[in-house]
Design a protein around this motif. Structure first.
Motif, PDB file in Angstrom:
ATOM      1  N   UNK A 137       0.811  -1.217   0.000  1.00 50.64           N
ATOM      2  CA  UNK A 137       0.000   0.000   0.000  1.00 50.64           C
ATOM      3  C   UNK A 137       0.846   1.269   0.000  1.00 50.64           C
ATOM      4  N   UNK A 138       0.263   2.341  -0.524  1.00 53.56           N
ATOM      5  CA  UNK A 138       0.937   3.641  -0.661  1.00 53.56           C
ATOM      6  C   UNK A 138       2.108   3.588  -1.629  1.00 53.56           C
ATOM      7  N   UNK A 139       2.116   2.620  -2.526  1.00 54.94           N
ATOM      8  CA  UNK A 139       3.129   2.574  -3.587  1.00 54.94           C
ATOM      9  C   UNK A 139       4.524   2.262  -3.078  1.00 54.94           C
ATOM     10  N   UNK A 140       4.627   1.444  -2.026  1.00 54.23           N
ATOM     11  CA  UNK A 140       5.969   1.071  -1.567  1.00 54.23           C
ATOM     12  C   UNK A 140       6.195  -0.424  -1.837  1.00 54.23           C
ATOM     13  N   UNK A 343      -7.921   2.273  -5.974  1.00 55.27           N
ATOM     14  CA  UNK A 343      -9.272   2.793  -6.214  1.00 55.27           C
ATOM     15  C   UNK A 343      -9.726   3.757  -5.139  1.00 55.27           C
ATOM     16  N   UNK A 344      -8.893   3.930  -4.088  1.00 50.66           N
ATOM     17  CA  UNK A 344      -9.249   4.934  -3.076  1.00 50.66           C
ATOM     18  C   UNK A 344      -8.251   6.101  -3.204  1.00 50.66           C
ATOM     19  N   UNK A 345      -8.346   7.079  -2.334  1.00 50.99           N
ATOM     20  CA  UNK A 345      -7.475   8.269  -2.383  1.00 50.99           C
ATOM     21  C   UNK A 345      -7.438   8.902  -3.776  1.00 50.99           C
ATOM     22  N   UNK A 346      -8.580   8.884  -4.443  1.00 50.02           N
ATOM     23  CA  UNK A 346      -8.670   9.455  -5.791  1.00 50.02           C
ATOM     24  C   UNK A 346      -8.452  10.973  -5.727  1.00 50.02           C
ATOM     25  N   UNK A 347      -8.962  11.595  -4.640  1.00 47.49           N
ATOM     26  CA  UNK A 347      -8.831  13.061  -4.494  1.00 47.49           C
ATOM     27  C   UNK A 347      -7.369  13.486  -4.505  1.00 47.49           C
ATOM     28  N   UNK A 349      -4.875  12.078  -5.985  1.00 41.76           N
ATOM     29  CA  UNK A 349      -4.349  12.021  -7.351  1.00 41.76           C
ATOM     30  C   UNK A 349      -4.839  13.216  -8.163  1.00 41.76           C
ATOM     31  N   UNK A 350      -6.094  13.623  -7.921  1.00 41.36           N
ATOM     32  CA  UNK A 350      -6.639  14.776  -8.658  1.00 41.36           C
ATOM     33  C   UNK A 350      -5.841  16.035  -8.281  1.00 41.36           C
ATOM     34  N   UNK A 351      -5.554  16.177  -6.982  1.00 45.31           N
ATOM     35  CA  UNK A 351      -4.798  17.366  -6.528  1.00 45.31           C
ATOM     36  C   UNK A 351      -3.405  17.391  -7.148  1.00 45.31           C
ATOM     37  N   UNK A 352      -2.729  16.220  -7.175  1.00 44.92           N
ATOM     38  CA  UNK A 352      -1.375  16.162  -7.761  1.00 44.92           C
ATOM     39  C   UNK A 352      -1.426  16.537  -9.238  1.00 44.92           C
ATOM     40  N   UNK A 353      -2.430  16.010  -9.931  1.00 40.01           N
ATOM     41  CA  UNK A 353      -2.532  16.284 -11.371  1.00 40.01           C
ATOM     42  C   UNK A 353      -2.775  17.768 -11.617  1.00 40.01           C
ATOM     43  N   UNK A 354      -3.532  18.411 -10.705  1.00 41.13           N
ATOM     44  CA  UNK A 354      -3.804  19.842 -10.900  1.00 41.13           C
ATOM     45  C   UNK A 354      -2.521  20.668 -10.818  1.00 41.13           C
ATOM     46  N   UNK A 355      -1.634  20.276  -9.911  1.00 38.08           N
ATOM     47  CA  UNK A 355      -0.356  21.010  -9.774  1.00 38.08           C
ATOM     48  C   UNK A 355       0.471  20.822 -11.055  1.00 38.08           C
ATOM     49  N   UNK A 356       0.549  19.583 -11.516  1.00 38.20           N
ATOM     50  CA  UNK A 356       1.315  19.287 -12.734  1.00 38.20           C
ATOM     51  C   UNK A 356       0.716  20.038 -13.931  1.00 38.20           C
ATOM     52  N   UNK A 357      -0.609  20.050 -14.006  1.00 38.95           N
ATOM     53  CA  UNK A 357      -1.306  20.712 -15.126  1.00 38.95           C
ATOM     54  C   UNK A 357      -0.990  22.211 -15.140  1.00 38.95           C
TER      55      UNK A 357
END
Ligand code: GLY
Length: 382
Positions: A137-140, A343-347, A349-357
């Motif tokens: 979990x958490x990509x580790x 499938x959880x913590x989608x928000x 990912x959206x926040x990270x993408x907004x910074x990159x965008x």
């Protein structure tokens, strides 16, 4: 047959060929790189260069061997430098080709995969998916073949907007055309871009698959409305323009179940008994795909890799709730690895993408898309 032949499938096998092709045909989303025929040369470059980079084998070696060097200061100490030389040496040993290693500029951002079916003339983009590669979990933890994936809603992902989907499709289309111009051959089958939304380019290519990604396909294919077998037949026979597909609006979530030991110790992960209440799982709306598991007599026995994939098509919150229930209906005589965060913590990912965008849009307005201060304009090229 649906799938490219060996010559055009080079786009997946050789990272050097792939990066050269992207530069030669000026395909957007390309990263700067250098190729090396020995680990020593590569380490010398890393120490002189001083920026964040990814060190990769120059050809496909079963997903093994990516080393990210983000903190060069740490590598200036003798001990760490030796560790870097050892890892570069290990990566080089995996490769049979004369060119052993490729060093790419390192980028950050949310990852996603886009598959396009083509018969050589018509392009049919499939819905996006995101693969969760790490074991825990958490990509580790170690990288695996994929511990799960998400796809949707619609053709997008919650953190990728329509315009980015369009740009990603254009990148893959330009790649297929570049392959045709370079080899004189039509690319027939599926070409998948494993992509990242980066501040440097927006949609950026990390690598290509000349096949369906796993476990992305398990999230995408159940969401296709219509006869997917027929779509594949139209692809293989050059009639893809006749294909009509729809996409289920609701997203899907896939979670793999693997025995403890996977992916590093196949022996430890083999030979364990697994029980599941399949009728009840199906009642709950879970599809169960069987992978590295065998039916011996009346008993399911693990074979050392990912044993099952559980798939639910529903709104994310509901899908993860159903998946957890389905997972509780599985038992084993070993501990099972299953990532509850897929499938959880989608928000987040959206926040990270907004910074990159925000970053790549600002670069674009300034005419600096793809321009890197770290790498001289052509100095990074092979
Ligand atoms: N999703 C990773 C792969 O199929 O290689």
């Amino acid at each position: 047959m649906v799938g490219p032949d060996r010559e055009v499938a080079l786009i997946e096998r050789s990272k050097v060929w792939m990066r050269q092709l992207m530069w030669k045909y000026e395909i957007p989303g390309r990263l700067r790189f250098r190729a090396f025929s020995s680990a020593e040369e590569a380490v010398r470059f890393i120490l002189e260069f001083g920026g964040s980079i990814a060190v990769k084998p120059s050809e496909q070696v079963g997903g093994k061997g990516v080393k990210v060097v983000a903190d060069l200061q740490a590598y200036l100490s003798g001990e760490k430098r030796d560790a870097l030389s050892r890892s570069a040496g290990r990566i080089a040993e995996l490769v049979k080709d004369e060119v052993k290693l490729i060093i790419e500029e390192k980028v950050d951002g949310p990852e996603y995969t886009l598959h396009i079916l083509t018969d050589g003339h018509t392009y049919l983009p499939l819905p996006l998916a995101q693969d969760y590669k790490h074991a825990y979990e958490d990509g580790i933890g170690p990288e695996t073949g994929g511990m799960g994936s998400i796809s949707g809603p619609g053709s997008l992902l919650p953190f990728i907007i329509e315009e980015e989907y369009g740009r990603s499709v254009e990148i893959i289309r330009l790649t297929i055309e570049a392959i045709r111009r370079e080899t004189g051959r039509d690319y027939v089958g599926v070409l998948a871009g494993q992509m990242m939304l980066t501040g440097l380019w927006g949609p950026t290519i990390i690598e290509y698959y000349s096949r369906f990604g796993d476990p992305e396909a398990s999230a995408i294919i159940p969401r296709i409305e219509g006869d997917f077998g027929e779509v594949l037949e139209l692809t293989a026979t050059g009639h893809l323009s006749r294909a009509r597909i729809g996409v289920v609006e609701k997203p899907s979530v896939v979670r793999a179940v693997a025995p403890l030991g996977y992916p590093l110790d196949r022996r430890m992960a083999s030979g364990h008994r697994v029980w599941l209440d399949l009728p009840r799982m199906r009642e709950l709306g879970c599809r169960v795909y069987f992978g590295s598991i065998a039916l011996e007599g009346m008993q399911l026995i693990t074979r050392g890799s990912r044993a099952l994939e559980l798939v639910v098509i529903d709104e994310f919150g509901e899908a993860v709730r159903k998946l957890d229930k389905c997972f509780s209906l599985i038992s084993s005589d070993t501990r099972l690895i299953y990532r509850h965060d897929i499938g959880s913590a989608i928000e987040t990912q959206i926040e990270k993408a907004e910074i990159v965008r925000y970053t790549y849009k600002a670069r674009e307005r300034a005419g600096l898309l793809g321009v890197s201060a770290d790498w001289s304009p052509n100095g990074g090229l092979w």
